[in-house]
Scaffold this motif. Structure first.
Motif, PDB file in Angstrom:
ATOM      1  N   LEU A  86       0.849  -1.185   0.000  1.00  0.00           N
ATOM      2  CA  LEU A  86       0.000   0.000   0.000  1.00  0.00           C
ATOM      3  C   LEU A  86       0.885   1.236   0.000  1.00  0.00           C
ATOM      4  N   VAL A  87       0.798   2.009  -1.076  1.00  0.00           N
ATOM      5  CA  VAL A  87       1.621   3.214  -1.175  1.00  0.00           C
ATOM      6  C   VAL A  87       0.870   4.381  -0.540  1.00  0.00           C
ATOM      7  N   VAL A  88       1.513   5.004   0.456  1.00  0.00           N
ATOM      8  CA  VAL A  88       0.911   6.170   1.106  1.00  0.00           C
ATOM      9  C   VAL A  88       1.941   7.301   1.098  1.00  0.00           C
ATOM     10  N   ALA A  89       1.577   8.419   0.502  1.00  0.00           N
ATOM     11  CA  ALA A  89       2.508   9.554   0.457  1.00  0.00           C
ATOM     12  C   ALA A  89       2.628  10.167   1.846  1.00  0.00           C
ATOM     13  N   ALA A  90       3.871  10.339   2.290  1.00  0.00           N
ATOM     14  CA  ALA A  90       4.132  10.784   3.653  1.00  0.00           C
ATOM     15  C   ALA A  90       3.729  12.241   3.871  1.00  0.00           C
ATOM     16  N   ASN A  91       3.484  12.959   2.780  1.00  0.00           N
ATOM     17  CA  ASN A  91       3.064  14.356   2.930  1.00  0.00           C
ATOM     18  C   ASN A  91       1.548  14.516   2.823  1.00  0.00           C
ATOM     19  N   ASP A  92       0.883  13.453   2.400  1.00  0.00           N
ATOM     20  CA  ASP A  92      -0.540  13.567   2.121  1.00  0.00           C
ATOM     21  C   ASP A  92      -1.370  12.676   3.046  1.00  0.00           C
ATOM     22  N   GLY A  93      -0.791  11.562   3.441  1.00  0.00           N
ATOM     23  CA  GLY A  93      -1.435  10.692   4.414  1.00  0.00           C
ATOM     24  C   GLY A  93      -2.540   9.827   3.839  1.00  0.00           C
ATOM     25  N   VAL A  94      -3.355   9.311   4.758  1.00  0.00           N
ATOM     26  CA  VAL A  94      -4.427   8.379   4.384  1.00  0.00           C
ATOM     27  C   VAL A  94      -5.544   9.140   3.681  1.00  0.00           C
ATOM     28  N   MET A  95      -5.865   8.723   2.469  1.00  0.00           N
ATOM     29  CA  MET A  95      -6.880   9.388   1.649  1.00  0.00           C
ATOM     30  C   MET A  95      -7.966   8.362   1.288  1.00  0.00           C
ATOM     31  N   ALA A 107     -10.682  -7.543   2.904  1.00  0.00           N
ATOM     32  CA  ALA A 107     -11.736  -8.444   2.446  1.00  0.00           C
ATOM     33  C   ALA A 107     -11.127  -9.671   1.777  1.00  0.00           C
ATOM     34  N   ALA A 108     -10.000  -9.486   1.108  1.00  0.00           N
ATOM     35  CA  ALA A 108      -9.346 -10.609   0.423  1.00  0.00           C
ATOM     36  C   ALA A 108      -8.426 -11.372   1.377  1.00  0.00           C
ATOM     37  N   ARG A 109      -8.320 -10.905   2.606  1.00  0.00           N
ATOM     38  CA  ARG A 109      -7.416 -11.494   3.607  1.00  0.00           C
ATOM     39  C   ARG A 109      -5.978 -11.568   3.095  1.00  0.00           C
ATOM     40  N   VAL A 110      -5.554 -10.503   2.447  1.00  0.00           N
ATOM     41  CA  VAL A 110      -4.186 -10.427   1.931  1.00  0.00           C
ATOM     42  C   VAL A 110      -3.412  -9.467   2.835  1.00  0.00           C
ATOM     43  N   PRO A 111      -2.232  -9.884   3.317  1.00  0.00           N
ATOM     44  CA  PRO A 111      -1.464  -8.997   4.199  1.00  0.00           C
ATOM     45  C   PRO A 111      -0.993  -7.729   3.476  1.00  0.00           C
ATOM     46  N   ILE A 112      -0.920  -6.646   4.247  1.00  0.00           N
ATOM     47  CA  ILE A 112      -0.543  -5.345   3.688  1.00  0.00           C
ATOM     48  C   ILE A 112       0.825  -4.923   4.238  1.00  0.00           C
ATOM     49  N   ILE A 113       1.693  -4.480   3.337  1.00  0.00           N
ATOM     50  CA  ILE A 113       2.920  -3.800   3.749  1.00  0.00           C
ATOM     51  C   ILE A 113       2.774  -2.359   3.279  1.00  0.00           C
ATOM     52  N   VAL A 114       3.057  -1.395   4.155  1.00  0.00           N
ATOM     53  CA  VAL A 114       2.911  -0.007   3.735  1.00  0.00           C
ATOM     54  C   VAL A 114       4.242   0.521   3.222  1.00  0.00           C
ATOM     55  N   ALA A 115       4.239   1.068   2.000  1.00  0.00           N
ATOM     56  CA  ALA A 115       5.396   1.806   1.503  1.00  0.00           C
ATOM     57  C   ALA A 115       5.101   3.278   1.770  1.00  0.00           C
ATOM     58  N   LEU A 116       5.751   3.826   2.780  1.00  0.00           N
ATOM     59  CA  LEU A 116       5.532   5.228   3.136  1.00  0.00           C
ATOM     60  C   LEU A 116       6.406   6.053   2.192  1.00  0.00           C
ATOM     61  N   ASN A 117       5.774   6.546   1.136  1.00  0.00           N
ATOM     62  CA  ASN A 117       6.528   7.133   0.013  1.00  0.00           C
ATOM     63  C   ASN A 117       6.719   8.642   0.167  1.00  0.00           C
ATOM     64  N   LYS A 118       7.598   9.167  -0.640  1.00  0.00           N
ATOM     65  CA  LYS A 118       7.882  10.614  -0.712  1.00  0.00           C
ATOM     66  C   LYS A 118       8.499  11.143   0.581  1.00  0.00           C
ATOM     67  N   VAL A 119       9.240  10.282   1.286  1.00  0.00           N
ATOM     68  CA  VAL A 119       9.837  10.757   2.540  1.00  0.00           C
ATOM     69  C   VAL A 119      10.943  11.789   2.275  1.00  0.00           C
ATOM     70  N   ASP A 120      11.317  11.940   0.992  1.00  0.00           N
ATOM     71  CA  ASP A 120      12.310  12.966   0.636  1.00  0.00           C
ATOM     72  C   ASP A 120      11.719  14.368   0.703  1.00  0.00           C
ATOM     73  N   ARG A 121      10.408  14.457   0.683  1.00  0.00           N
ATOM     74  CA  ARG A 121       9.791  15.784   0.636  1.00  0.00           C
ATOM     75  C   ARG A 121       9.895  16.495   1.977  1.00  0.00           C
ATOM     76  N   PRO A 122      10.205  17.805   1.936  1.00  0.00           N
ATOM     77  CA  PRO A 122      10.346  18.543   3.194  1.00  0.00           C
ATOM     78  C   PRO A 122       9.047  18.584   4.002  1.00  0.00           C
ATOM     79  N   ASP A 123       7.894  18.474   3.301  1.00  0.00           N
ATOM     80  CA  ASP A 123       6.627  18.528   4.031  1.00  0.00           C
ATOM     81  C   ASP A 123       6.125  17.145   4.449  1.00  0.00           C
ATOM     82  N   SER A 124       7.010  16.121   4.370  1.00  0.00           N
ATOM     83  CA  SER A 124       6.544  14.794   4.774  1.00  0.00           C
ATOM     84  C   SER A 124       6.447  14.707   6.290  1.00  0.00           C
ATOM     85  N   ASN A 125       5.467  13.940   6.752  1.00  0.00           N
ATOM     86  CA  ASN A 125       5.229  13.844   8.193  1.00  0.00           C
ATOM     87  C   ASN A 125       4.924  12.392   8.560  1.00  0.00           C
ATOM     88  N   PRO A 126       5.972  11.552   8.588  1.00  0.00           N
ATOM     89  CA  PRO A 126       5.781  10.109   8.801  1.00  0.00           C
ATOM     90  C   PRO A 126       4.998   9.770  10.069  1.00  0.00           C
TER      91      PRO A 126
END
Ligand code: GDP
Ligand code: MG
Length: 405
Positions: A86-95, A107-126
């Motif tokens: 699951l790609v989540v932009a670190a500056n934008d968050g959960v949408m 629903a599919a019972r598939v495990p999720i790994i989060v890729a917290l993306n765009k951590v290079d951005r100055p406005d990112s807030n992990p």
């Protein structure tokens, strides 16, 4: 399958996430950092999946980001992937589409790994995003939860190795196996018709080994495999489990998510296709509806103990009271599962998710657009719209009681 003939196969990974959070960029970064560019073997063609190697282990990536393909596969009963990134932009968050992706994966019972993306951005807030993820049921492992959250920058190609590492960790904890010598079957990833080449389909082999000359049926399309290529466009004679391949030789264009199988001969294959075509005609004549009444019947037949609901409402504020009332109903013998509760009109995506999970769509002060209605009709999903909250909850309560009588 005899469990003794099952061997480990590469995990199949799909990438989901909100628009512009970096799915395409991430898929490119992974492909370029780890796929050795092979020599082209006579055809230069985009193939809808690829594999990368990390610590001598292969990982298969479906190269079609987006929920449509994933859900279409599930709606047809195919397990689209073993793991969701699951790609989540670190500056934008959960949408909204992040929440939708979480609902799909759960629903599919598939495990999720989060890729917290765009951590290079100055406005990112992990940290902020991690709190949001936790609120949505993905508690970071560093907070004693069980979700791996990997900071990455798809643009700067940073954190890619860590992400691959996380994928292998999760896949090692699962039992991802298949029999390379067993029944040959898999899923259509994408397909189109090309001038001079005919139908070109990307297939994911999920069990057995697909070979040149095999006769396959995918949906209502059939044919003999007359050319087969891997994701590096190299000619192949044989492809085992979790291997994506591009094949030529099918008669018609199958749909993404169609399951394919190998048959002994032309005659058998043709019989299967004919039968499916007849079935499809009959289905159109009498579209089965996932109504409350029908769920009741399934309950009586002992097929289900769960009522899956997908809730849409005009504003966030009206979702909360409905959800809490529905949760109160959960004390009954039947489990009420709310797959998704979102503000907004009923969309095609909602209907797809409902179809895949045999859920009912409930709307409060919303409408369903034409496309959503049409799809609901075709997939046999029931959409129930209300403008008074207690009518909605009353209906569900009645249904639950009915189911228990
Ligand atoms: P998608 O809609 O999820 O496929 O997102 P894209 O991959 O198309 O990316 C959307 C935008 O975000 C593009 O302009 C990318 O260049 C940018 N982007 C993607 N990943 C990163 C990243 O790690 N850092 C920064 N700063 N920008 C990124
Ligand atoms: Mg994209």
């Amino acid at each position: 399958e005899d469990p003794r003939s099952l061997v480990k196969r590469p995990p199949v990974v799909t990438i989901l996430g909100h628009v512009d959070h970096g799915k395409t960029t991430l898929l490119d970064a992974i492909r370029h950092s780890n796929v050795a560019s092979g020599e082209a073997g006579g055809i230069t063609q985009h193939i809808g999946a690829y594999q990368v190697e990390h610590h001598n282990q292969l990982i298969t990536f479906l190269d079609t980001p987006g929920h449509a393909a994933f859900t279409a596969m599930r709606a047809r009963g195919a397990q689209g992937a073993d793991i969701v990134v699951l790609v989540v932009a670190a500056n934008d968050g959960v949408m909204p589409q992040t929440r939708e992706a979480i609902a799909h994966a759960k629903a599919a019972r598939v495990p999720i790994i989060v890729a917290l993306n765009k951590v290079d951005r100055p406005d990112s807030n992990p940290d902020f995003v991690k709190r949001q993820l936790a609120e949505n049921g993905l508690v970071p492992d560093e907070w004693d939860g069980d979700t791996m959250i990997v900071p990455v920058s798809a643009k700067q190609k940073m954190g890619i190795e860590d992400l691959l590492e996380a994928i292998l960790l999760v896949s090692d904890s699962m039992d991802i196996r298949a029999n390379p010598n067993g029944k040959v079957l898999g899923t259509v990833i994408e397909a189109q018709v090309e001038k001079a080449k005919g139908v070109i389909a990307t297939l994911l082999v999920q069990n057995g080994s697909l070979e040149m000359g095999d006769i396959i049926v995918a949906g209502t399309s059939m044919g003999r495999i007359r050319a087969m290529f891997d994701y590096r466009n190299r000619k192949l004679r044989k492809a085992g489990p979790s291997m994506p391949v591009l094949v030529m030789g099918l008669s018609d264009v199958p749909a993404a998510g169609d399951i394919f199988q190998v048959y002994k001969n032309d005659r058998e294959a043709r019989a299967v296709v004919e039968e499916r075509k007849t079935q499809a005609q009959n289905r159109q004549a009498a579209v089965p509806k996932a109504t409350l009444e029908q769920l009741f019947e399934r309950y009586q037949a002992g097929e289900t103990r769960e009522l899956c609901l997908l809730l849409k409402a005009d504003v966030q504020g009206s979702l909360e009271p409905i959800v809490s009332e529905l949760k109160d109903l959960n004390k009954s013998e039947i489990k009420v599962t709310i797959l998704q509760a979102e503000a907004g009109n009923v969309s095609e995506n909602d209907v797809m998710l409902a179809a895949a999970s045999k859920a009912i769509v409930l709307g409060f002060n919303v409408t369903a657009d034409t496309a959503a209605r049409r799809l609901a009709e075709a997939e046999g999903v029931s959409i129930r719209l209300y403008d008074i909250i207690y009518r909605l909850t009353e209906d569900i309560e009645k249904a639950l009681k009915g189911m228990l009588e």
